[in-house]
Design a protein around this motif. Structure first.
Motif, PDB file in Angstrom:
ATOM      1  N   ALA A 251      39.043  59.062  44.975  1.00 14.02           N
ATOM      2  CA  ALA A 251      38.789  59.186  43.735  1.00 14.02           C
ATOM      3  C   ALA A 251      38.658  60.794  43.397  1.00 14.02           C
ATOM      4  O   ALA A 251      39.127  61.410  42.239  1.00 14.02           O
ATOM      5  N   VAL A 252      37.911  61.459  44.345  1.00 17.64           N
ATOM      6  CA  VAL A 252      37.609  62.672  44.085  1.00 17.64           C
ATOM      7  C   VAL A 252      38.715  63.811  44.269  1.00 17.64           C
ATOM      8  O   VAL A 252      39.110  64.552  43.646  1.00 17.64           O
ATOM      9  N   LYS A 253      39.469  63.316  45.192  1.00 15.69           N
ATOM     10  CA  LYS A 253      40.942  64.042  45.785  1.00 15.69           C
ATOM     11  C   LYS A 253      42.007  63.983  44.513  1.00 15.69           C
ATOM     12  O   LYS A 253      42.361  64.744  44.234  1.00 15.69           O
ATOM     13  N   LEU A 254      42.112  62.817  44.091  1.00 15.41           N
ATOM     14  CA  LEU A 254      42.844  62.467  43.026  1.00 15.41           C
ATOM     15  C   LEU A 254      42.617  63.263  41.823  1.00 15.41           C
ATOM     16  O   LEU A 254      43.588  63.746  41.126  1.00 15.41           O
ATOM     17  N   HIS A 255      41.302  63.057  41.513  1.00 20.58           N
ATOM     18  CA  HIS A 255      40.686  63.798  40.353  1.00 20.58           C
ATOM     19  C   HIS A 255      40.902  65.443  40.432  1.00 20.58           C
ATOM     20  O   HIS A 255      41.323  66.089  39.401  1.00 20.58           O
ATOM     21  N   GLU A 256      40.719  65.832  41.468  1.00 21.61           N
ATOM     22  CA  GLU A 256      40.943  67.233  41.773  1.00 21.61           C
ATOM     23  C   GLU A 256      42.383  67.800  41.642  1.00 21.61           C
ATOM     24  O   GLU A 256      42.426  68.949  41.037  1.00 21.61           O
ATOM     25  N   ALA A 257      43.283  67.017  42.049  1.00 21.08           N
ATOM     26  CA  ALA A 257      44.550  67.155  42.008  1.00 21.08           C
ATOM     27  C   ALA A 257      45.348  66.946  40.470  1.00 21.08           C
ATOM     28  O   ALA A 257      46.441  67.078  40.346  1.00 21.08           O
ATOM     29  N   GLY A 258      44.502  66.275  39.588  1.00 22.95           N
ATOM     30  CA  GLY A 258      44.874  66.123  38.397  1.00 22.95           C
ATOM     31  C   GLY A 258      45.643  64.693  37.979  1.00 22.95           C
ATOM     32  O   GLY A 258      46.272  64.676  36.949  1.00 22.95           O
ATOM     33  N   PHE A 259      45.450  63.715  38.906  1.00 26.44           N
ATOM     34  CA  PHE A 259      46.142  62.537  38.507  1.00 26.44           C
ATOM     35  C   PHE A 259      45.453  61.578  37.651  1.00 26.44           C
ATOM     36  O   PHE A 259      44.052  61.716  37.810  1.00 26.44           O
ATOM     37  N   ASN A 260      46.199  60.922  37.177  1.00 26.78           N
ATOM     38  CA  ASN A 260      45.473  59.811  36.117  1.00 26.78           C
ATOM     39  C   ASN A 260      45.312  58.498  37.036  1.00 26.78           C
ATOM     40  O   ASN A 260      46.069  57.967  37.524  1.00 26.78           O
ATOM     41  N   PHE A 261      43.991  58.165  37.176  1.00 28.77           N
ATOM     42  CA  PHE A 261      43.762  57.072  38.305  1.00 28.77           C
ATOM     43  C   PHE A 261      42.721  56.328  37.656  1.00 28.77           C
ATOM     44  O   PHE A 261      41.840  56.459  36.999  1.00 28.77           O
ATOM     45  N   THR A 262      42.664  54.983  38.223  1.00 28.74           N
ATOM     46  CA  THR A 262      41.753  54.006  38.266  1.00 28.74           C
ATOM     47  C   THR A 262      41.244  53.577  39.282  1.00 28.74           C
ATOM     48  O   THR A 262      42.171  53.020  40.304  1.00 28.74           O
ATOM     49  N   VAL A 263      39.721  53.178  39.491  1.00 32.46           N
ATOM     50  CA  VAL A 263      39.507  52.290  40.919  1.00 32.46           C
ATOM     51  C   VAL A 263      38.776  51.077  40.491  1.00 32.46           C
ATOM     52  O   VAL A 263      38.061  51.029  39.509  1.00 32.46           O
ATOM     53  N   PHE A 264      39.318  50.282  41.269  1.00 33.10           N
ATOM     54  CA  PHE A 264      39.013  48.679  40.748  1.00 33.10           C
ATOM     55  C   PHE A 264      38.036  48.440  42.220  1.00 33.10           C
ATOM     56  O   PHE A 264      38.337  48.618  43.350  1.00 33.10           O
TER      57      PHE A 264
ATOM     58  N   SER B 154      51.552  59.386  32.676  1.00 31.12           N
ATOM     59  CA  SER B 154      52.382  58.210  32.834  1.00 31.12           C
ATOM     60  C   SER B 154      52.352  57.730  34.271  1.00 31.12           C
ATOM     61  O   SER B 154      52.786  56.696  34.602  1.00 31.12           O
ATOM     62  N   PHE B 155      52.195  58.872  35.025  1.00 24.69           N
ATOM     63  CA  PHE B 155      52.204  58.722  36.572  1.00 24.69           C
ATOM     64  C   PHE B 155      50.494  58.179  36.834  1.00 24.69           C
ATOM     65  O   PHE B 155      49.793  58.841  37.271  1.00 24.69           O
ATOM     66  N   ASP B 156      50.440  56.734  36.859  1.00 21.76           N
ATOM     67  CA  ASP B 156      49.118  56.261  36.932  1.00 21.76           C
ATOM     68  C   ASP B 156      48.978  55.699  38.508  1.00 21.76           C
ATOM     69  O   ASP B 156      49.991  54.952  39.041  1.00 21.76           O
ATOM     70  N   VAL B 157      47.802  55.864  39.017  1.00 19.25           N
ATOM     71  CA  VAL B 157      47.373  55.304  40.500  1.00 19.25           C
ATOM     72  C   VAL B 157      46.338  54.489  40.321  1.00 19.25           C
ATOM     73  O   VAL B 157      45.356  54.685  39.532  1.00 19.25           O
ATOM     74  N   VAL B 158      46.393  53.347  41.041  1.00 21.74           N
ATOM     75  CA  VAL B 158      45.183  52.687  41.276  1.00 21.74           C
ATOM     76  C   VAL B 158      44.766  52.619  42.675  1.00 21.74           C
ATOM     77  O   VAL B 158      45.389  52.619  43.400  1.00 21.74           O
ATOM     78  N   VAL B 159      43.233  52.855  42.779  1.00 21.58           N
ATOM     79  CA  VAL B 159      42.685  52.784  44.028  1.00 21.58           C
ATOM     80  C   VAL B 159      41.897  51.353  44.207  1.00 21.58           C
ATOM     81  O   VAL B 159      41.037  50.886  43.050  1.00 21.58           O
ATOM     82  N   ILE B 160      42.042  50.646  45.163  1.00 20.72           N
ATOM     83  CA  ILE B 160      41.403  49.353  45.250  1.00 20.72           C
ATOM     84  C   ILE B 160      40.345  49.449  46.195  1.00 20.72           C
ATOM     85  O   ILE B 160      40.398  49.809  47.284  1.00 20.72           O
ATOM     86  N   GLY B 161      38.718  49.466  45.851  1.00 22.11           N
ATOM     87  CA  GLY B 161      37.819  49.690  46.582  1.00 22.11           C
ATOM     88  C   GLY B 161      37.116  50.967  46.115  1.00 22.11           C
ATOM     89  O   GLY B 161      37.710  51.990  46.112  1.00 22.11           O
ATOM     90  N   ALA B 162      35.832  50.908  46.145  1.00 23.80           N
ATOM     91  CA  ALA B 162      34.782  52.012  45.769  1.00 23.80           C
ATOM     92  C   ALA B 162      33.848  52.209  46.709  1.00 23.80           C
ATOM     93  O   ALA B 162      32.747  52.517  46.727  1.00 23.80           O
ATOM     94  N   GLY B 163      34.518  52.184  48.262  1.00 20.93           N
ATOM     95  CA  GLY B 163      33.393  52.601  49.347  1.00 20.93           C
ATOM     96  C   GLY B 163      33.674  53.675  49.779  1.00 20.93           C
ATOM     97  O   GLY B 163      34.205  54.785  48.606  1.00 20.93           O
ATOM     98  N   LEU B 164      33.413  54.478  51.129  1.00 25.27           N
ATOM     99  CA  LEU B 164      33.398  55.659  51.180  1.00 25.27           C
ATOM    100  C   LEU B 164      34.793  56.429  50.932  1.00 25.27           C
ATOM    101  O   LEU B 164      35.025  57.302  50.307  1.00 25.27           O
ATOM    102  N   VAL B 165      35.721  55.429  51.416  1.00 27.89           N
ATOM    103  CA  VAL B 165      37.157  56.170  51.268  1.00 27.89           C
ATOM    104  C   VAL B 165      37.940  56.304  49.951  1.00 27.89           C
ATOM    105  O   VAL B 165      38.378  57.093  49.527  1.00 27.89           O
TER     106      VAL B 165
END
Length: 685
Positions: free
Chosen positions: A161-174, A145-156
């Motif tokens: 995305a990698v760090k949120l994935h490793e930490a177990g967060f539910n996230f989406t990159v737009f 239920s704790f969802d994170v949105v990342v805006i932008g899929a460049g280097l940062v």
């Protein structure tokens, strides 16, 4: 030692080189790096005494330092290392990290000088010896239920995305484009390249062994970024062709409500937290030139390159003098019939060629020799990071009588002047046009991809100024020169957008644009009061201009953001918001320290380092090691957690001020530093 990245275009190296070939390769490699590998593989500290005393550092341009050693000692070192690795090492051996004492000894031998203890932790990480070392313990696992949105899929954005994935967060990159890569997807102009060294300008946890050049070309760097999303299994979290139009904070839900357009369809999504990874460049600067509609040729911005336009035999003009412009000029000079480049204000250019290839011997070492990539990266990072800090600092007494702002800054100035003298001994007028009237680093220093050589060609001319108005078959420049042109390329850069392309509404209906009028402000460049659970990368006064690259600042910020999010879970709070007092106090110190840097120099009429008010809002005033330390974990007294404040404490930049007088301006708080820095009588003591 990671083996990521595309091998396309890599130097030819035998799949299984024989011992004779390996011996030949070893003979071509700096013995200091070979000794680092030998000690690291064997753990035998005595080898440093046995061979290290015969190493003599010699400054060179590509890696900044190399080592000479007597032939007998070098031969013995190579022979011993060859015996350890046998017929060649392939694959990834277990990555061990020497203890700090041994690590320091090897590091000092590799860089050829003392390495103070304060740099050891950041060097271990940035060289790729250790991964991201979490500072906030994960006491609570992230719920879906704790969802994170990342805006932008460049280097940062990819790093996030990698760090949120490793930490177990539910996230989406737009990502609004149809592929990941950010600026390296967008910029496809001829000669596009990174002007930060290849073996440093990558993510510290994913070194690339396959760079074909010591400075990566755009297409290869884009392949590297895509390989990271594939290897770390985050590409499925990226929603392409998705742009965020607006976002507003919903106080009742404690959520951000985002309005997005995905494949032409409007949607509403909610997020517990939002991370922006858009950079501060978004909208291309396109000069509004009189009679543009009359021109019968092609006009295009460098970031919107039309590959269908064939420049062969054409009369081409490139407007601009920065990194992009010089890369385009050097790349197309042999293709066109006439080439004109127009410069409003020249940049300082250093004789560091960006086109140097990685040799087969070095490619073999990066790919097959354990720990070689890490030690080489450590050296590259060392000479491309805080070694350049003093170059950006103003020595007031020196600056009174010199164009340069300090003795350290003058070293760069003299290198640039010598390069001009050596390149244009018979072209005094051209040299005069190419000589800036401001100190190095006041604007970005450019590394020469062949620009100076191109300007000496018979079919090339350099004009000072800009285009005044277009004609049917060309244009008239501001100096009155009439030029025929088939194609005009605007290498005129980008506006500093500061998230202005998205309407962001925080608490009480205030937009971020209103909050940041007239000057963007943030704490550590990441958080803004009134905008809870919003985390910014590439924020105001967070770019490392004296060295490094966006990869460094981005990794620091992403690490910090994950620690903030984990803190929210551990403390069971829904909102995390920096206080206004913290931002005000922090930026008093930022302004005071920025006033001591070359980026505040008034001689730069054009450039993105300073906004229209004259304030430098791009660069960070801190050393990289200090910024890295400050972003290890959030100082909770600086934030409101569910609207509640902990005990307040002043900003303390710790070692930033060590050994120097405090800045002339003082923050309003005079409380003792909570970290009890020696001699502290206020913030930053």
């Amino acid at each position: 030692m990671s083996q990521s990245g595309s091998t396309a275009g890599a130097p030819t190296v035998p799949a299984t080189p024989d011992r004779a070939t390996i011996a030949q390769f070893l003979a071509e490699i700096d013995p200091a790096l070979l000794l680092a590998v030998l000690v690291h593989l064997t753990g035998d500290r005595s080898k440093l005494d046995q061979y290290g005393g015969a190493l003599h550092p010699v400054v060179i341009r590509t890696a900044r330092v190399a080592h000479e050693v007597d032939p007998e000692g070098a031969a013995a070192l190579r022979e011993e290392l060859a015996g350890v690795i046998g017929d060649g090492v392939a694959g990834d051996p277990p990555l061990g990290v020497p203890d700090l004492a041994l690590f320091k000894q090897i590091a000092e031998m590799v860089v050829g000088e003392d390495v103070p203890d304060e740099f050891l932790r950041v060097l271990r990480e940035q060289a790729g010896f250790v991964g991201n070392e979490r500072s906030v313990e994960a006491l609570v696992q992230p719920p879906a239920s704790f969802d994170v949105v990342v805006i932008g899929a460049g280097l940062v954005g990819i790093d996030a995305a990698v760090k949120l994935h490793e930490a177990g967060f539910n996230f989406t990159v737009f990502e609004e484009r149809d592929e990941v890569g950010g600026t390296w997807s967008r910029n496809r102009y001829p000669g596009v390249a990174v002007d930060t060294p290849s073996h440093y300008y990558s993510l510290s946890f994913e070194l690339n062994s396959d760079w074909t050049h010591y400075y990566p070309f755009g297409a290869q760097y884009l392949r590297y970024l895509k390989s990271v999303t594939d290897k770390y299994d985050v590409i499925d979290k990226v929603q392409l062709r998705t742009s965020v139009k607006s976002m507003a904070w919903d106080e009742a839900k404690a959520k951000w409500v985002l309005q997005i357009v995905q494949d032409g369809q409007h949607r509403t999504v909610e997020a517990s937290a939002v991370v922006t990874a858009l950079g501060f460049f978004g909208t291309p600067v396109k000069p509004d030139i009189v009679d543009a509609d009359k021109f019968q040729g092609v006009v295009m911005h460098s970031s919107e390159w039309d590959s269908s336009v064939d420049l062969t035999g054409k009369k081409v003009t490139v407007v601009g003098a920065g990194c992009t412009a010089v890369q385009i000029v050097a790349s197309v000079v042999d293709q066109v019939s006439e080439l004109t480049t127009i410069s409003r204000q020249p940049h300082w250019i250093v004789p560091e060629q960006v086109g140097q290839e990685v040799s087969p011997a070095m490619n073999w070492a990066f790919t097959h020799l354990p720990y070689f990539n890490q030690w080489f990266r450590l050296r590259t990072y060392w000479y491309g990071s805080d070694k350049g800090y003093e170059v950006s600092r103003i020595d007031a007494e020196w600056a009174k009588d010199h164009l340069s702002v300090s003795p350290a800054n003058d070293v760069v100035l003299q290198v640039c002047l010598a390069y001009l003298d050596a390149t244009f001994p018979e072209h005094p007028e051209l040299k005069a046009k190419l000589t800036p009237d401001f100190p190095p680093f006041a604007k970005r220093v450019v590394k020469d991809p062949g620009y100076y050589a191109a300007l000496k060609r018979d079919h090339v001319q350099l004009l000072t100024g800009s285009i005044e108005r277009f004609t049917e078959h060309g244009y008239i420049a501001t100096d009155g020169t009439e030029v025929e042109a088939d194609v005009v390329v605007m290498a005129t850069g980008f506006q500093l957008d500061w998230l202005s392309t998205i309407e962001i509404t925080g608490r009480d209906g205030q937009t971020l644009a209103q909050k940041w009028d007239p000057t963007p402000r943030a704490y550590l460049g990441v958080t803004v009061p009134g905008f809870p659970n919003l985390f910014i990368t590439s924020g105001p006064n967070a770019a490392i201009l004296h060295g490094g690259g966006n990869n460094f600042a981005g990794e620091c910020q992403v690490h910090y953001i994950v620690e903030c999010l984990q803190t929210m879970l551990n403390r069971d709070v829904k909102t995390f918001e920096v206080t206004q007092e913290t931002v005000d106090e922090y930026n008093v110190w930022v302004d005071a320290e920025m006033d001591r840097t070359v980026w505040q120099h008034g001689g730069t009429a054009h450039g993105y380092y300073r906004e229209g008010t004259g304030k430098s809002i791009v660069g960070s005033p801190w050393r990289m090691v200090d910024y890295w330390n400050e972003l290890r974990e959030p100082r909770l007294e600086k934030f409101l957690l569910d609207g509640k404040a902990l005990e307040a404490a002043p900003f303390c930049p710790r070692v930033v001020w060590a050994g120097r007088a405090p800045p002339p301006a003082r923050p309003p708080s005079r409380r003792l530093c909570p970290r009890r820095c020696p001699g502290s009588a206020g913030p930053g003591g």
